[in-house]
Design an enzyme around this catalytic site. Sequence first.
Site, PDB file in Angstrom:
ATOM      1  CG  ASP A 168      28.108  17.040  11.974  1.00 53.69           C
ATOM      2  OD1 ASP A 168      28.455  17.938  13.368  1.00 53.69           O
ATOM      3  OD2 ASP A 168      28.520  15.972  11.580  1.00 53.69           O
ATOM      4  CD  GLU A 415      23.096  14.657   4.743  1.00 51.08           C
ATOM      5  OE1 GLU A 415      22.724  14.810   5.451  1.00 51.08           O
ATOM      6  OE2 GLU A 415      24.008  13.499   4.441  1.00 51.08           O
ATOM      7  CE1 TYR A 468      28.595   9.200   6.907  1.00 48.60           C
ATOM      8  CE2 TYR A 468      27.201  10.352   6.174  1.00 48.60           C
ATOM      9  CZ  TYR A 468      28.655  10.719   6.618  1.00 48.60           C
ATOM     10  OH  TYR A 468      29.315  11.486   6.537  1.00 48.60           O
ATOM     11  CD  GLU A 504      28.296  14.205   3.707  1.00 53.00           C
ATOM     12  OE1 GLU A 504      28.115  13.277   5.482  1.00 53.00           O
ATOM     13  OE2 GLU A 504      27.855  15.083   3.827  1.00 53.00           O
TER      14      GLU A 504
HETATM   15  C1  BDP Z   1      26.140  14.393   6.823  1.00 56.11           C
HETATM   16  C2  BDP Z   1      27.124  15.867   7.337  1.00 56.11           C
HETATM   17  C3  BDP Z   1      27.321  16.015   7.528  1.00 56.11           C
HETATM   18  C4  BDP Z   1      27.992  15.662   8.590  1.00 56.11           C
HETATM   19  C5  BDP Z   1      28.083  13.993   8.509  1.00 56.11           C
HETATM   20  C6  BDP Z   1      28.552  13.282   9.605  1.00 56.11           C
HETATM   21  O1  BDP Z   1      26.353  16.420   5.359  1.00 56.11           O
HETATM   22  O2  BDP Z   1      27.275  17.295   7.059  1.00 56.11           O
HETATM   23  O3  BDP Z   1      29.296  15.704   9.054  1.00 56.11           O
HETATM   24  O4  BDP Z   1      26.652  13.032   8.032  1.00 56.11           O
HETATM   25  O5  BDP Z   1      27.228  12.623  10.320  1.00 56.11           O
HETATM   26  O6  BDP Z   1      24.665  13.754   7.807  1.00 56.11           O
HETATM   27  O7  BDP Z   1      29.355  12.906  10.704  1.00 56.11           O
END
Ligand code: BDP
Length: 593
Positions: A168, A415, A468, A504
């Site tokens: 991404d 990932e 997320y 993250e």
């Molecule tokens: C994670 C990835 C990261 C993406 C992020 C996203 O590690 O590179 O930019 O999600 O979706 O899966 O913002």
Amino acid sequence: MLYPKESETREVKNLSGVWRFKVDRENTGLEEAWYSKPLEDTIPMPVPSSYNDVTQDISIRDHIGYVWYEREFFVPSSWKDKRIFIRIGSASHFSIVWINGEKVLEHKGGFLPFEAEITQIVKFDGENRLTVAVSNILDWTTLPPGEMRAFNDPMHPPGYKTLEYYFDFYNYSGIHRPVYLYTVPENYISDIRVTTDIKGFDGEVSYRVEVKGKKGNVEIILMDKNKREISKRYGEEGTLTVRNAQFWEPDNPYLYTFKVNLYNDNKLEDSYSLQTGIRKVEIKDDKFLLNGKPVYFKGFGKHEDSNIRGKGFDPVIVLKDFYLLKWINANSFRTSHYPYAEEVLDLADEFGILVIDEAPAVGMNMFSLMSPGRKVFSEERAGERTLEYHIQVMKELIARDKNHPSVVMWSVANEPASQEDGAEDYFRRVIAATRSMDPTRPVTLVDCMRAEESKTAKYVDVICINRYYSWYTDSGNLDIIEYQLEKDILDWYARYKKPVFLTEYGADTIAGLHQDPPVMFTEEYQEEMIKRFNNVLDRLSFVIGEHVWCFADFVTKQGIIRVMGNRKGVFTRERYPKKVAFYLKERWESKKA
Ligand code: BDP
């Protein structure tokens, strides 16, 4: 691998600036031997920089394949009795280098330096022509991987092809870091490895120096911050003890100077100095210890990304980022998702920022998630050749970054499809190789699968996960976060009994959008989401860190889930703070280090 530095015995010439540039539109340059004479029909292009956003030409921005760079340089006659090297900090992703039409170097990998000795090739009596061809094509033997996709359907013209990649961020290309010419003497210091340990109030600095050519007599001088000599020793290998040492840590990033002198026939032949911090990292009882004290990591996943320059090294943006990290009370970042410039790590040493140093192994998952049944870790994709290359990359990474006190952990990948059977053996071997090359730092892999699915978690020292909740799943439902995250993290801990690091979490946020109650993409939503995540982290004592995704907005390839890139930045791409930045600044000020 030593960074090119001036000393009593060495000279460095920086070749950064405006070079000549040409896009190899038909990718015929190699066949037509463009390197054999000056390039024709060139345009000016800055080095270092990504070339993609510099011109107004979309076909340059989106070009797939080789581009060519060229410039002239002179070699001073005072360099006649020296060895001369050319070194490129990085070029994405595959490079070939010629001098006066003669090939001197080939290198695969977009994020690590490469160099060659060119003593026998350069001319002293006139101009030398330096030509560099750089290709941005990715395949399953590169990191990150990617693949060319041919479309054989009636809606695409014959020969239509795209470069597919499953990470991404935009595949910025070009010569991204400085290009240096430098000299070393005939017999020279080719490598230095410094490791440190702590014994009570004292520091131990162990070292190994490699010399090419006549070994001579190696002298080591350790100096304090004010360049006062505090210890001296002779020999290529050994340990210096520093009584009542100042230990390197975020609140006191004390750097000693480690100077190596090589004497031959009682004459100083070579000299090289590096900065070293005395510190010790270890994992003990669910804690990450720095100098015997638990650390809590506060900070971000980042990118090397800025407007116009793309991934090109620019000290202005790099310094701005360090001042912002300090302003927001962060103590760490991850070099997501590739090794950053060496100059960045020097500054991390100086600013006292802890770094998780990541390999460019990213985009090794979406493929199988999008096409169930098709495996990443299989012979036709990430197979034995990718594995060998992955280990080679870890070797180059450790060779480059081993002496930085700021680097406290290696991350072998972001990932990957850790749920696949093939991932187990692959990462068992990558992690074992990494450990054997550097037994002094913990090793991790950043996982996005569930605890029960991961076949790689058993090999890492720290469980790093990206989550997320309320964004990609249960979108908009902030109330679900704490329930899901707590269950999830507890499960990781129950299964592996290892410290957990949330590497993250974050929400796309368009600076300037506001609404209350919060909705997705507003500044309020980003802040509320991150607060809810943090509530859970604060309840779990085995959690050793929080890295918000992402430090700043960054550019991605185009697609319907990205609005001018990924907007999960706590800062905009121009480095202006969003609302959440003020909340994090306050939280991290009081949060235990
Ligand atoms: C994670 C990835 C990261 C993406 C992020 C996203 O590690 O590179 O930019 O999600 O979706 O899966 O913002």
